[in-house]
Design a protein around this motif. Structure first.
Motif, PDB file in Angstrom:
ATOM      1  N   VAL A 479      27.019  61.223  70.225  1.00  0.00           N
ATOM      2  CA  VAL A 479      27.116  62.035  69.004  1.00  0.00           C
ATOM      3  C   VAL A 479      28.583  62.319  68.722  1.00  0.00           C
ATOM      4  N   ALA A 480      28.977  62.164  67.444  1.00  0.00           N
ATOM      5  CA  ALA A 480      30.333  62.501  67.017  1.00  0.00           C
ATOM      6  C   ALA A 480      30.263  63.323  65.749  1.00  0.00           C
ATOM      7  N   ALA A 481      31.137  64.334  65.650  1.00  0.00           N
ATOM      8  CA  ALA A 481      31.171  65.210  64.475  1.00  0.00           C
ATOM      9  C   ALA A 481      32.399  64.904  63.628  1.00  0.00           C
ATOM     10  N   TYR A 482      32.246  65.008  62.318  1.00  0.00           N
ATOM     11  CA  TYR A 482      33.317  64.712  61.369  1.00  0.00           C
ATOM     12  C   TYR A 482      34.346  65.838  61.367  1.00  0.00           C
ATOM     13  N   ARG A 483      35.591  65.463  61.354  1.00  0.00           N
ATOM     14  CA  ARG A 483      36.690  66.400  61.154  1.00  0.00           C
ATOM     15  C   ARG A 483      37.447  65.972  59.914  1.00  0.00           C
ATOM     16  N   SER A 484      38.036  66.913  59.222  1.00  0.00           N
ATOM     17  CA  SER A 484      38.732  66.619  57.976  1.00  0.00           C
ATOM     18  C   SER A 484      39.727  65.495  58.171  1.00  0.00           C
ATOM     19  N   GLY A 485      39.647  64.494  57.313  1.00  0.00           N
ATOM     20  CA  GLY A 485      40.551  63.359  57.392  1.00  0.00           C
ATOM     21  C   GLY A 485      39.988  62.180  58.152  1.00  0.00           C
TER      22      GLY A 485
END
Length: 521
Positions: A479-485
């Protein structure tokens, strides 16, 4: 005799009034009726003949009778030709201007010879008063041109009638009443005239004016009750019935006036009894709803669907205006083009281009395009999105031990177990051989972690029944979470790193990517 003459004149005048009324009606409806101008001219000429004959019967001298006979022949000479032109217009045949003008040559000569007969005697050799009649009545000895005129008149009427009867087999049954009416307008006056010339009418009277009362009444009935002359059903019959497209013919008020066999196959509920009803009314009887295609400046264009599931058919709808020679709209053709096979082919191509052939879920290329689009739509203030990457544990072992058919069954089993566990707004795709990916828009890491654990549990809990017995399938998740950019490629790389960690820790588990290092869940 005098009482009979009075009654006869009264009937003749009545016939003339009916012809005048029909003339006015046809002219007033000239924008809506096919061949309205020919019908108006025909009935105007008949009116001249009928009223001229009435005045002839009420004349007091031979000279007065001659004058009214000359007036009568304005109608008598030209009526058969105009009737023939009406028939030609109805069956869709056109003549050149020269040919049309040629038809009027003999009638014009007849009119001139009748008006000048005292100088040459070519039309009738002798005209004289009958004896022992209460009112002056004339008899005549016919001349040479009378024979020419009579032959031309009978020929015109017979030609028009025969042309109509030849259309019988080609004509839709709903329009055969039109044929009978128009053919009656040709044959009935011809028969009446023949009886008069044979001298077997009462008191030797010309009964044609009375008969024209009947034909005028027939025309009025046909115009008002069965929509005669709204559109020609004959000229288009062979082409109309051979068309693959379904065609509904509408008049200017959008009333159904005809349809072809293809339309009947597309809409089996269509019935002849619906002719004359509005399009919306017909469609309500067929579907329970108004016609769904909106009317626009360019007519009606759109798509219709009929049926459901395997029996569903789709039609492209187009309308085409029918115009008379002057450019005035007379009605329209509503064409139904069956695009069912085309749509099915398009769906098949779309399925091949966008979806995995085995599992039916989104393929890698489609997933990447849509995921990128969703990332671009992410809230710039509080962006949130997560990605789950997982693959089946020991998948190669299933293929090597049980064969590729069982391997395919494992893939289908995995997809089936996952479908009901994912929110509707997720993107679920086959990313590689035994690798799957889930994109969860507007979802925090905790939500993705919870979803991944649900998927892992569902896959493990669902036993796969095969010919080799029940098989347990498990999968490892990252699982990976989105970070701005972040880009999609970054998310995929991070999820893949987390997936590798889950496998390293023993498989059948979920790992979450952290910026510092992946941590097992």
């Amino acid at each position: 005799m005098e009482s009979h003459l009075t009654m006869y004149i009264t009937l003749v005048v009545t016939s003339g009034v009916l012809s005048v009324f029909l003339c006015i009606y046809a002219f007033s409806k000239r924008k809506h009726l096919l061949a309205a101008r020919q019908l108006a001219l025909l009935t105007a000429l008949q009116s001249i003949y009928i009223f001229g004959f009435a005045f002839e019967l009420s004349s007091d001298s031979l000279d007065e009778i001659k004058r009214w006979i000359a007036v009568e022949y304005i109608g008598i000479a030209f009526t058969p030709v105009v009737g023939l032109l009406l028939v030609l217009r109805y069956i869709g045949r056109s003549l050149s201007r020269a040919a049309t003008a040629a038809l009027f040559v003999i009638p014009s000569i007849t009119l001139i010879l009748v008006a000048t007969n005292d100088f040459h005697g070519l039309f009738y050799k002798l005209i004289y008063l009958r004896e022992n009649t209460p009112s002056p009545m004339a008899d005549m000895v016919i001349g040479k041109w009378y024979i020419v005129h009579g032959a031309y008149t009978f020929g015109s009427l017979l030609a028009g009638g025969v042309m109509l009867l030849r259309q019988w087999k080609k004509t839709n049954k709903a329009y055969r009443k039109h044929l009978v009416t128009l053919a009656g307008g040709q044959f009935i006056p011809m028969i009446a005239s023949f009886l008069y010339l044979m001298g077997i009418t009462p008191y030797g009277m010309d009964i044609v004016p009375i008969v024209l009362c009947g034909t005028s009444a027939m025309y009025l009935w046909a115009l008002l009750s069965i929509q005669m002359l709204r559109l020609s059903p004959i000229a288009k019959e062979s082409l109309f019935e051979s068309m693959r497209e379904g065609v509904l013919v509408l008049d200017q008020s959008e009333r159904l006036t005809d349809y072809n066999g293809a339309a009947k196959k597309m809409l089996p509920e269509l019935e002849m009894g619906m002719i004359g009803h509005s399009l919306d009314s017909v469609w309500r009887k067929l579907t329970g709803e108004d016609f769904p295609i909106q009317r626009g400046a360019d007519g009606m264009q759109g798509h219709l669907q009929r049926g459901h599931g395997a029996t569903r058919s789709e039609y492209e709808v187009r309308s085409s205006t029918i115009k008379r020679q002057g450019g005035e709209a007379l009605g329209c053709l509503l064409m139904l083009i069956d695009v069912t096979e085309q749509r099915q082919l398009q769906e098949q191509l779309k399925q091949q281009a966008y979806y995995d052939a085995l599992t039916g879920i989104m393929n890698r290329a489609r997933f990447i395009r849509q995921s990128r689009a969703l990332l671009q739509e992410a809230d710039p203030i509080r962006p949130s999105a997560s990605l789950i990457l997982f693959d089946i544990d020991h998948f190669k072992g299933f293929n090597d031990t049980y064969g590729h058919e069982t391997g395919d069954a494992v893939l289908l089993h995995t997809v089936s177990a996952c479908r009901d566990q994912l929110p509707d707004n997720c993107l679920f795709a086959r990313y590689g051989g035994e690798e799957f990916v889930v994109f969860m828009p507007a979802s925090e890491q905790s939500e993705a972690l919870e979803a991944a654990n649900r998927l892992r549990s569902a896959i493990e809990a669902a036993q796969l029944e095969t010919e080799f017995g029940s098989l347990t399938v498990t999968a490892s998740f990252g699982v990976a979470a989105y970070r701005s950019g972040d880009t999609l490629e970054v998310l995929l790389r991070e999820a893949d790193s987390a997936l590798y960690e889950a496998k390293r820790l023993g498989r059948n588990r979920v790992s979450v990517f952290h910026k510092e290092s992946p941590a097992p869940a």
